[in-house]
Design a protein around this motif. Structure first.
Motif, PDB file in Angstrom:
ATOM      1  N   ASN A 105       0.850  -1.183   0.000  1.00  0.00           N
ATOM      2  CA  ASN A 105       0.000   0.000   0.000  1.00  0.00           C
ATOM      3  C   ASN A 105       0.893   1.244   0.000  1.00  0.00           C
ATOM      4  O   ASN A 105       1.716   1.407   0.892  1.00  0.00           O
ATOM      5  N   LEU A 106       0.732   2.091  -1.017  1.00  0.00           N
ATOM      6  CA  LEU A 106       1.415   3.380  -1.013  1.00  0.00           C
ATOM      7  C   LEU A 106       0.498   4.333  -0.260  1.00  0.00           C
ATOM      8  O   LEU A 106      -0.462   4.857  -0.804  1.00  0.00           O
ATOM      9  N   LEU A 107       0.776   4.509   1.012  1.00  0.00           N
ATOM     10  CA  LEU A 107      -0.090   5.246   1.928  1.00  0.00           C
ATOM     11  C   LEU A 107       0.329   6.707   2.012  1.00  0.00           C
ATOM     12  O   LEU A 107       1.507   7.010   2.214  1.00  0.00           O
ATOM     13  N   TYR A 108      -0.638   7.586   1.844  1.00  0.00           N
ATOM     14  CA  TYR A 108      -0.439   9.028   2.030  1.00  0.00           C
ATOM     15  C   TYR A 108      -1.346   9.453   3.176  1.00  0.00           C
ATOM     16  O   TYR A 108      -2.535   9.120   3.185  1.00  0.00           O
ATOM     17  N   MET A 109      -0.786  10.162   4.148  1.00  0.00           N
ATOM     18  CA  MET A 109      -1.577  10.671   5.269  1.00  0.00           C
ATOM     19  C   MET A 109      -1.273  12.146   5.481  1.00  0.00           C
ATOM     20  O   MET A 109      -0.131  12.572   5.346  1.00  0.00           O
ATOM     21  N   SER A 110      -2.323  12.908   5.813  1.00  0.00           N
ATOM     22  CA  SER A 110      -2.143  14.312   6.169  1.00  0.00           C
ATOM     23  C   SER A 110      -3.189  14.677   7.217  1.00  0.00           C
ATOM     24  O   SER A 110      -4.043  13.875   7.561  1.00  0.00           O
ATOM     25  N   ARG A 111      -3.095  15.893   7.684  1.00  0.00           N
ATOM     26  CA  ARG A 111      -4.010  16.374   8.720  1.00  0.00           C
ATOM     27  C   ARG A 111      -5.041  17.331   8.118  1.00  0.00           C
ATOM     28  O   ARG A 111      -4.704  18.123   7.244  1.00  0.00           O
ATOM     29  N   LEU A 112      -6.245  17.232   8.602  1.00  0.00           N
ATOM     30  CA  LEU A 112      -7.273  18.218   8.299  1.00  0.00           C
ATOM     31  C   LEU A 112      -7.489  18.973   9.606  1.00  0.00           C
ATOM     32  O   LEU A 112      -7.843  18.380  10.621  1.00  0.00           O
ATOM     33  N   ARG A 113      -7.244  20.279   9.582  1.00  0.00           N
ATOM     34  CA  ARG A 113      -7.271  21.086  10.797  1.00  0.00           C
ATOM     35  C   ARG A 113      -8.447  22.053  10.810  1.00  0.00           C
ATOM     36  O   ARG A 113      -8.909  22.495   9.764  1.00  0.00           O
ATOM     37  N   THR A 114      -8.852  22.426  12.023  1.00  0.00           N
ATOM     38  CA  THR A 114      -9.833  23.488  12.184  1.00  0.00           C
ATOM     39  C   THR A 114      -9.141  24.812  11.915  1.00  0.00           C
ATOM     40  O   THR A 114      -7.901  24.880  11.877  1.00  0.00           O
ATOM     41  N   LEU A 115      -9.911  25.863  11.763  1.00  0.00           N
ATOM     42  CA  LEU A 115      -9.321  27.182  11.538  1.00  0.00           C
ATOM     43  C   LEU A 115      -8.430  27.619  12.695  1.00  0.00           C
ATOM     44  O   LEU A 115      -7.490  28.381  12.521  1.00  0.00           O
TER      45      LEU A 115
END
Length: 192
Positions: A105-115
């Motif tokens: 699995n070529l896994l990409y992860m990132s964060r989704l942040r609040t303002l």
């Protein structure tokens, strides 16, 4: 689709759910808290892994790792999850489908942040590079880039900022080479 009762405080905006459903790539959304339980996976994720939303709601994505000893990839993922300042990570990791079939699995992860800067979700995309042809991988990288570009305004409607960079995707040659080594080790039985 927002998951189990334990995750009721992580209500997913309708726009984000619709975005996930319509994405051309496998996507998962996890909680930034505790053990990072999954709260949403799309149909492409289910097609890739064999696990449905119902199978995974409230469970950590480690279920895909099985008993494989992929220490380097696991260490990268732990470092990303443990460092709130880390914007994203991309790594090949040995995973197993629900039926036990292994894949890289070529896994990409990132964060989704609040303002306000608080991590609201952990965003992930998956792609099977086990037997991927270069053209398929380029198409996936292009689709993932478009997905991230399109996700930003959708998330912004709900007060969420997509963190991460397309540079991580663009610089994938070394990552792909590493994935091929992982696959070669898998074929030789060295990883299991």
């Amino acid at each position: 689709m927002a998951g189990s009762n334990d995750l009721s405080d992580l209500t997913i905006p309708d726009e984000l759910c619709t975005f996930f459903e319509n994405s051309p790539v496998a996507l998962a959304l996890g909680s930034p808290d505790a053990d990072n339980p999954l709260i949403l996976v799309n149909g492409r994720f289910a097609d890739l892994t064999g696990y449905s939303q119902k199978d995974l709601a409230g469970r950590n994505c480690r279920i895909l790792q099985g008993a494989a000893e992929d220490h380097e990839a696991r260490a990268r993922l732990r470092a990303f999850l443990g460092d709130d300042a880390a914007a994203n990570v991309r790594t090949p990791i040995l995973n197993f489908r629900k039926d036990g079939t292994p894949f890289v699995n070529l896994l990409y992860m990132s964060r989704l942040r609040t303002l306000s800067g608080r991590t609201r979700y952990i965003f992930a995309s998956q792609f099977d590079v086990s037997r991927a042809q270069p053209d398929r991988l380029r198409a996936y990288d292009s689709d993932l880039g478009l997905t991230l570009t399109r996700l930003s305004p959708v998330a912004a409607e709900s007060g969420i900022i997509v963190e991460g960079t397309l540079t991580t995707i663009a610089n994938s040659a070394a990552t792909i080479a590493q994935a091929r080594l992982t696959l070669a080790d898998l074929d030789d039985g060295a990883i299991l």
